[in-house]
Design a protein around this motif. Structure first.
Motif, PDB file in Angstrom:
ATOM      1  N   ALA A   3     -47.798   7.367 -11.673  1.00 54.71           N
ATOM      2  CA  ALA A   3     -48.072   5.942 -11.881  1.00 54.71           C
ATOM      3  C   ALA A   3     -49.124   5.715 -12.955  1.00 54.71           C
ATOM      4  O   ALA A   3     -49.088   4.721 -13.659  1.00 54.71           O
ATOM      5  N   ARG A   6     -47.766   4.914 -16.474  1.00 56.12           N
ATOM      6  CA  ARG A   6     -46.956   3.710 -16.691  1.00 56.12           C
ATOM      7  C   ARG A   6     -47.858   2.513 -16.923  1.00 56.12           C
ATOM      8  O   ARG A   6     -48.999   2.477 -16.508  1.00 56.12           O
ATOM      9  N   GLN A   8     -48.785  -1.542 -16.368  1.00 55.60           N
ATOM     10  CA  GLN A   8     -48.628  -2.560 -15.338  1.00 55.60           C
ATOM     11  C   GLN A   8     -47.401  -3.391 -15.675  1.00 55.60           C
ATOM     12  O   GLN A   8     -47.181  -3.766 -16.825  1.00 55.60           O
ATOM     13  N   GLY A  10     -44.463  -2.142 -15.393  1.00 51.05           N
ATOM     14  CA  GLY A  10     -43.437  -1.178 -15.771  1.00 51.05           C
ATOM     15  C   GLY A  10     -42.644  -0.679 -14.576  1.00 51.05           C
ATOM     16  O   GLY A  10     -42.865  -1.065 -13.438  1.00 51.05           O
ATOM     17  N   ALA A  24     -48.092   2.614  -6.086  1.00 50.80           N
ATOM     18  CA  ALA A  24     -47.382   2.070  -7.239  1.00 50.80           C
ATOM     19  C   ALA A  24     -47.472   0.545  -7.244  1.00 50.80           C
ATOM     20  O   ALA A  24     -47.766  -0.069  -8.271  1.00 50.80           O
ATOM     21  N   ILE A  29     -46.654  -1.595 -10.503  1.00 51.06           N
ATOM     22  CA  ILE A  29     -45.525  -0.810 -11.011  1.00 51.06           C
ATOM     23  C   ILE A  29     -44.418  -0.795  -9.976  1.00 51.06           C
ATOM     24  O   ILE A  29     -44.665  -0.584  -8.788  1.00 51.06           O
TER      25      ILE A  29
END
Length: 83
Positions: A3, A6, A8, A10, A24, A29
């Motif tokens: 996480a 990635r 925010q 995503g 997540a 996410i």
């Protein structure tokens, strides 16, 4: 879970599992796990998506195999994006 790699808002899709879904969600996410049976046709479709730019990856650095331990240590710090 990756996480931390990635953005925010995503989406994280992983064949290795998504870990803690609450983590997540707290990071903004959407996370999803997936699995597949090996299929040459499917691999060709995925390759076409990569070649067209519809699927992208982030590679922070490429290292020689003899530096794999260092690369893993750096990756575990969470200081780089990508694998």
């Amino acid at each position: 879970m990756s996480a931390h790699t990635r953005y925010q808002g995503g989406i994280l899709v992983s064949r290795l599992g998504i870990g803690d879904p609450a983590r997540a969600a707290a990071a903004g996410i959407r996370a999803s796990g997936t699995a597949c049976v090996p299929d040459g046709g499917q691999s060709q479709r995925v390759a076409a998506l990569v070649e067209s730019g519809q699927i992208t990856t982030c590679v922070a650095e490429t290292v020689p195999i003899d530096q794999a331990a260092r690369a893993d240590t750096v990756n575990q710090t969470g200081s780089v994006k990508g694998k």
